[in-house]
Design a protein around this motif. Sequence first.
Motif, PDB file in Angstrom:
ATOM      1  N   ALA A 118      66.590  30.995  19.570  1.00 13.88           N
ATOM      2  CA  ALA A 118      66.615  29.638  20.116  1.00 13.88           C
ATOM      3  C   ALA A 118      66.227  28.569  19.109  1.00 13.88           C
ATOM      4  O   ALA A 118      66.272  27.384  19.443  1.00 13.88           O
ATOM      5  CB  ALA A 118      65.679  29.558  21.320  1.00 13.88           C
ATOM      6  N   GLY A 119      65.835  28.939  17.910  1.00 13.14           N
ATOM      7  CA  GLY A 119      65.486  27.948  16.912  1.00 13.14           C
ATOM      8  C   GLY A 119      63.999  27.635  16.856  1.00 13.14           C
ATOM      9  O   GLY A 119      63.231  28.015  17.746  1.00 13.14           O
ATOM     10  N   ALA A 120      63.616  26.904  15.821  1.00 13.77           N
ATOM     11  CA  ALA A 120      62.204  26.653  15.554  1.00 13.77           C
ATOM     12  C   ALA A 120      61.597  25.622  16.491  1.00 13.77           C
ATOM     13  O   ALA A 120      60.408  25.701  16.814  1.00 13.77           O
ATOM     14  CB  ALA A 120      62.032  26.193  14.112  1.00 13.77           C
ATOM     15  N   THR A 121      62.366  24.647  16.939  1.00 17.43           N
ATOM     16  CA  THR A 121      61.805  23.567  17.757  1.00 17.43           C
ATOM     17  C   THR A 121      61.203  24.095  19.047  1.00 17.43           C
ATOM     18  O   THR A 121      60.072  23.745  19.409  1.00 17.43           O
ATOM     19  CB  THR A 121      62.882  22.524  18.076  1.00 17.43           C
ATOM     20  N   SER A 122      61.932  24.923  19.751  1.00 15.69           N
ATOM     21  CA  SER A 122      61.448  25.471  21.020  1.00 15.69           C
ATOM     22  C   SER A 122      60.183  26.291  20.810  1.00 15.69           C
ATOM     23  O   SER A 122      59.231  26.210  21.593  1.00 15.69           O
ATOM     24  CB  SER A 122      62.537  26.339  21.666  1.00 15.69           C
ATOM     25  N   VAL A 123      60.179  27.074  19.754  1.00 13.59           N
ATOM     26  CA  VAL A 123      59.008  27.903  19.455  1.00 13.59           C
ATOM     27  C   VAL A 123      57.816  27.035  19.094  1.00 13.59           C
ATOM     28  O   VAL A 123      56.686  27.276  19.541  1.00 13.59           O
ATOM     29  CB  VAL A 123      59.335  28.882  18.309  1.00 13.59           C
ATOM     30  N   GLY A 124      58.035  26.006  18.280  1.00 17.35           N
ATOM     31  CA  GLY A 124      56.940  25.133  17.885  1.00 17.35           C
ATOM     32  C   GLY A 124      56.290  24.447  19.072  1.00 17.35           C
ATOM     33  O   GLY A 124      55.056  24.379  19.171  1.00 17.35           O
ATOM     34  N   VAL A 125      57.096  23.950  20.007  1.00 17.84           N
ATOM     35  CA  VAL A 125      56.550  23.286  21.196  1.00 17.84           C
ATOM     36  C   VAL A 125      55.776  24.278  22.057  1.00 17.84           C
ATOM     37  O   VAL A 125      54.648  24.011  22.485  1.00 17.84           O
ATOM     38  CB  VAL A 125      57.683  22.625  22.012  1.00 17.84           C
ATOM     39  N   ALA A 126      56.380  25.445  22.313  1.00 20.73           N
ATOM     40  CA  ALA A 126      55.718  26.435  23.168  1.00 20.73           C
ATOM     41  C   ALA A 126      54.422  26.937  22.544  1.00 20.73           C
ATOM     42  O   ALA A 126      53.387  27.004  23.217  1.00 20.73           O
ATOM     43  CB  ALA A 126      56.664  27.607  23.441  1.00 20.73           C
ATOM     44  N   LEU A 127      54.466  27.277  21.264  1.00 19.43           N
ATOM     45  CA  LEU A 127      53.262  27.796  20.617  1.00 19.43           C
ATOM     46  C   LEU A 127      52.192  26.724  20.464  1.00 19.43           C
ATOM     47  O   LEU A 127      50.999  27.022  20.483  1.00 19.43           O
ATOM     48  CB  LEU A 127      53.602  28.401  19.257  1.00 19.43           C
ATOM     49  N   GLY A 128      52.593  25.474  20.320  1.00 19.23           N
ATOM     50  CA  GLY A 128      51.620  24.396  20.281  1.00 19.23           C
ATOM     51  C   GLY A 128      50.859  24.292  21.592  1.00 19.23           C
ATOM     52  O   GLY A 128      49.630  24.129  21.602  1.00 19.23           O
ATOM     53  N   LEU A 129      51.563  24.400  22.707  1.00 17.19           N
ATOM     54  CA  LEU A 129      50.916  24.354  24.022  1.00 17.19           C
ATOM     55  C   LEU A 129      50.016  25.578  24.221  1.00 17.19           C
ATOM     56  O   LEU A 129      48.915  25.465  24.773  1.00 17.19           O
ATOM     57  CB  LEU A 129      51.972  24.278  25.122  1.00 17.19           C
ATOM     58  N   ILE A 130      50.477  26.737  23.768  1.00 16.72           N
ATOM     59  CA  ILE A 130      49.668  27.958  23.925  1.00 16.72           C
ATOM     60  C   ILE A 130      48.420  27.883  23.048  1.00 16.72           C
ATOM     61  O   ILE A 130      47.324  28.288  23.464  1.00 16.72           O
ATOM     62  CB  ILE A 130      50.498  29.202  23.582  1.00 16.72           C
ATOM     63  N   LEU A 131      48.560  27.363  21.819  1.00 22.73           N
ATOM     64  CA  LEU A 131      47.398  27.222  20.940  1.00 22.73           C
ATOM     65  C   LEU A 131      46.364  26.287  21.556  1.00 22.73           C
ATOM     66  O   LEU A 131      45.156  26.576  21.540  1.00 22.73           O
ATOM     67  CB  LEU A 131      47.833  26.704  19.568  1.00 22.73           C
TER      68      LEU A 131
END
Length: 492
Positions: free
Chosen positions: A462-475
Amino acid sequence: MTLRALLAVLATVLACLALWQLEGQRRGVDIASFTVSDTPVTRYAMAGADGPVVVVAHGFAGSRQMMQAYTLDLARAGYRVWAFDFEGHGRNRVPMSGDVNSLDGTTRLLMAQTGRVVRAAVAQEAWAGEVALLGHSMATDIIIRTALEEDRVGPVVAISAFSQAVTETEPDTLLLITGAWEAGLRGFAREAVEMVTPGAGEGQTVQAGAVTRRAVVAPLAEHVAVLHSRLGRAEAIAWLDAAYGRVSDVAVRATGPWFLALMFAIVALAAPLARLLPQRASPARKAMRSRQFVLVVLVPALLAPLLAVQVETRLLPVLVADYLALHLALYGVCQMAFLWVMGRRPEGLRPVAVLALLVWGLGVFGFALDRYGANFWPTPERLAIIMALSLGAVPFMLADAVLARGAPLWQRLASRAGFILSLALAILLDTERLFFLAMIAPVILLFFLIYGLMGRWVAARAGATSVGVALGLILAWALGVSFPLFAPGVTG
């Protein structure tokens, strides 16, 4: 069957075995949660148990869940166990207060809290004998001092202990359990035993008059693994049995390895599940040239602490949380700016991928962690903290995800190491205010190890943007639930 399918099956089997073992530890134990004067308490006991009462306390940044290996074994041995969350910890909604450096400050308040739980346990259980206390790390000083003041307290079990209240005569019935890799605390435990019998060592039970003391070492254990030590738990049961004149017939089972196995399986299953997402990611870019990479990592690592330490950040009721949010934001925005100029820009957001990573990372992994390892669910007071942290964590993880996309292993490792060194620089620049960041660094390292892997698999689809947003919220979530709440005006 393909190799990927075989690995998915093996991970599923491992998860099922781990769940069977961990749930077996709880099988037959009545577990009930309630509050005592705003203190969250969980009672563990076998049906109809009438054994002695044991009150269990966790360490700094811990929770009732972290003590489960001990509480469940004691319950299966016939004891009635009360475990509670200290103020500011776990699901306790009351923040810590007082002067953390004064015996008449925070220590006295936590002793009073422990005393309230002891008295409530005595009353509710209609127990006429002495109550045993068991605690870990920070709690050892609290329970030892409580034992010296509460007439109803008898034997004490101190795990990873340190307390200046220990003398050659008090407390009179004390077991000290220390991990083999806790050199300093092992030294304290030996000193506590030698106060009674000079020259006594680990593994010896010493007596002098009414005083009985013993120090044991949990093999292959550090400050957290000691809480799952089979030897330590067996010693605790035997110690309390001897103090109360009982004989327990209970098998002390492995918990730590099975907990790790379950967490490993959940992470491993993220790989085949990620492949169910639609393939919409652009091909990974070529690795960044070394000079560009050094610039992208080094400048934010230096700039973020140099700017952030100039700002007075005492807004959130968690030590250094507001500073960390600012540090993360500056680091992420600076790094993202460099990446943008270099043509490495975020792709389009895929909401389904964000949701999938949040569900697996918070719902599945988080549920397992909360049930078997440590508190992971926020009280309402922590939601604002999580939201504030996300303002920094999302841009930070977005930049990290874009940088990591297509990068070789050494660059991914070096970029994360750069952030840890950036936190270390902040501590050096303002040690008195930011020393607590040293405790956050291991949490971030674990986050990269666990969630970084899951994010990498999702990013491929799905690309880096989706991962960055999700992992930012999880962090932001992980940091927001991990560390104690402090009332405004707490001094230290």
